[in-house]
Design a protein around this motif. Structure first.
Motif, PDB file in Angstrom:
ATOM      1  N   VAL A 199       0.847  -1.195   0.000  1.00  0.00           N
ATOM      2  CA  VAL A 199       0.000   0.000   0.000  1.00  0.00           C
ATOM      3  C   VAL A 199       0.885   1.247   0.000  1.00  0.00           C
ATOM      4  CG1 VAL A 199      -1.719   1.306   1.330  1.00  0.00           C
ATOM      5  CG2 VAL A 199      -1.815  -1.189   1.330  1.00  0.00           C
ATOM      6  N   LYS A 234      -1.454  -0.813  -4.389  1.00  0.00           N
ATOM      7  CA  LYS A 234      -2.700  -0.132  -4.005  1.00  0.00           C
ATOM      8  C   LYS A 234      -2.409   1.281  -3.505  1.00  0.00           C
ATOM      9  CE  LYS A 234      -5.692  -2.739  -1.679  1.00  0.00           C
ATOM     10  NZ  LYS A 234      -6.748  -3.335  -2.213  1.00  0.00           N
ATOM     11  N   TYR A 291      -4.620  -2.402   7.890  1.00  0.00           N
ATOM     12  CA  TYR A 291      -5.540  -3.529   7.692  1.00  0.00           C
ATOM     13  C   TYR A 291      -5.533  -4.014   6.250  1.00  0.00           C
ATOM     14  CZ  TYR A 291      -7.210  -3.094  12.444  1.00  0.00           C
ATOM     15  OH  TYR A 291      -7.273  -3.076  13.812  1.00  0.00           O
ATOM     16  N   LEU A 292      -5.448  -3.103   5.316  1.00  0.00           N
ATOM     17  CA  LEU A 292      -5.450  -3.530   3.914  1.00  0.00           C
ATOM     18  C   LEU A 292      -4.165  -4.284   3.567  1.00  0.00           C
ATOM     19  CD1 LEU A 292      -7.097  -0.472   2.144  1.00  0.00           C
ATOM     20  CD2 LEU A 292      -8.149  -2.627   2.867  1.00  0.00           C
ATOM     21  N   SER A 348      -5.972  -9.562   4.625  1.00  0.00           N
ATOM     22  CA  SER A 348      -6.781  -9.834   3.436  1.00  0.00           C
ATOM     23  C   SER A 348      -7.962 -10.729   3.790  1.00  0.00           C
ATOM     24  CB  SER A 348      -5.911 -10.472   2.353  1.00  0.00           C
ATOM     25  OG  SER A 348      -5.219 -11.555   2.911  1.00  0.00           O
ATOM     26  N   LEU A 390     -13.817  -5.547   3.634  1.00  0.00           N
ATOM     27  CA  LEU A 390     -13.551  -4.113   3.633  1.00  0.00           C
ATOM     28  C   LEU A 390     -14.312  -3.399   4.758  1.00  0.00           C
ATOM     29  CD1 LEU A 390     -12.333  -1.730   2.144  1.00  0.00           C
ATOM     30  CD2 LEU A 390     -14.412  -1.656   0.785  1.00  0.00           C
ATOM     31  N   ALA A 432     -12.608  -3.885   7.928  1.00  0.00           N
ATOM     32  CA  ALA A 432     -11.361  -3.101   7.976  1.00  0.00           C
ATOM     33  C   ALA A 432     -11.679  -1.641   8.307  1.00  0.00           C
ATOM     34  CB  ALA A 432     -10.626  -3.199   6.646  1.00  0.00           C
TER      35      ALA A 432
END
Ligand code: RIB
Ligand code: NA
Length: 311
Positions: free
Chosen positions: A134, A159, A264-265, A269, A273, A276
């Motif tokens: 990320v 991401k 969290y992202l 996994s 979402l 999260a």
């Protein structure tokens, strides 16, 4: 190597606790003063690192005591500083902040060295960016560098999360196209979209506006009201309420949310979402119950275990 790379700002927060915000021309007695480590980029990096992520920071500080102390602060939070550089062109960024008894705040930022974080600095960080899970950006650095960051991350399939703060009008359309997750608060969303965000209906309109510009997902944070999100695939907004607590100081709560979301992202996994986002909201809720910005961010050992469960 880092799972999360933050390309963003460092500011020394100069915090005054005041009975109310001063009016033009008024001299007011404050109750307390403190300095702290802030800046939206660094705050988000610190939250993610304290939760347990491997974080690298890409930033610029001045060649002054605020800047040197800041680098030390990153090290104390176990953040990689290989791409934090100093400049003699400008002092380290500062943020005079006023906090009222009900925990609300008003912030002035003087960007200083942050605006000297260049695309050249970014190029140097490409090795760590391309292997991250990320990449996180805000708008306290130049928008050119922010956009170049988002593009670089996208090029490598990483991401991207943009916290578009402080809010700005007429953002470069390419910013939206290169942002997987856009995460503003109400006032930032209003500045960007031109839609005043007072009601839930307004929030839905602002989210739709942002999705229409090309963001993959929008998470709009609503302070005590929690957050609301929608994605390109599922554009019907979902509201996630926040736990109600007594707010002592909400400074940096948005950063706590965004930093936690990146954590969290990058690491969970297995949770969906919505979960999260809910957990990120809980981390932000912890932070509003304490004074200061980074001083109010919890360390992993002090956080309820259920926020780290795999389901
Ligand atoms: O989001 C809170 C932060 O905004 C403060 O730490 C201040 O430095 C400003 O960047
Ligand atoms: Na706080």
């Amino acid at each position: 190597m880092a799972d999360i790379v933050v390309v963003g700002s460092c500011m020394t927060d100069l915090v005054s606790f005041v009975p109310e915000l001063p009016k033009p021309g008024e001299t007011l007695f404050g109750n307390k003063f403190l300095t702290g480590f802030g800046g939206k980029g660094a705050n988000q990096a610190v939250v993610a690192a304290r939760l347990g992520a491997n974080v690298a920071m890409v930033a610029k500080v001045g060649d002054d005591s605020f800047g040197h102390n800041y680098i030390q602060n990153f090290k104390e939070n176990k953040i990689n500083v290989d791409y934090v550089s100093t400049t003699r062109e400008a002092p380290t960024g500062v943020a005079p902040i006023s906090v009222t008894p009900d925990g609300q705040n008003a912030i002035v930022i003087i960007s200083g060295a942050n605006l000297y974080l260049s695309e050249n600095d970014l190029q140097k960080a490409e090795p760590v960016i391309k292997t991250a899970k990320v990449v996180l950006c805000q708008l306290e650095i130049s928008t050119e560098t922010a956009l170049a960051t988002l593009k670089m991350a996208k090029k490598h399939g990483v991401k991207t999360i943009l916290n578009p703060a402080p809010g700005q009008q007429n953002l470069d359309p390419e910013i939206y196209a290169n942002t997987d997750i856009m995460c503003p608060n109400e006032s930032e969303a209003a500045k960007i979209t031109g839609i005043n965000v007072d009601t839930m209906e307004d929030a839905h309109k602002a989210i739709k506006w942002l999705l229409d510009q090309g963001c993959g997902m929008v998470i709009l944070t609503l302070g005590k009201k929690g957050s609301v999100f929608a994605t390109k695939e599922n554009p019907t907004p979902i509201h996630i309420p926040a736990k109600q607590v007594k707010t002592v100081d909400s400074t940096g709560a948005g950063d706590a949310f965004v930093g936690a979301l990146a954590f969290y992202l990058a690491h969970y996994s297995s949770i969906d979402l919505q979960e999260a986002i809910r957990r990120s909201g809980e981390i932000a809720t912890i932070s509003v119950q304490k004074t200061g910005t980074q001083t109010s961010y919890p360390w992993r050992k002090d956080i309820p275990r259920d926020l780290f469960s795999n389901h």
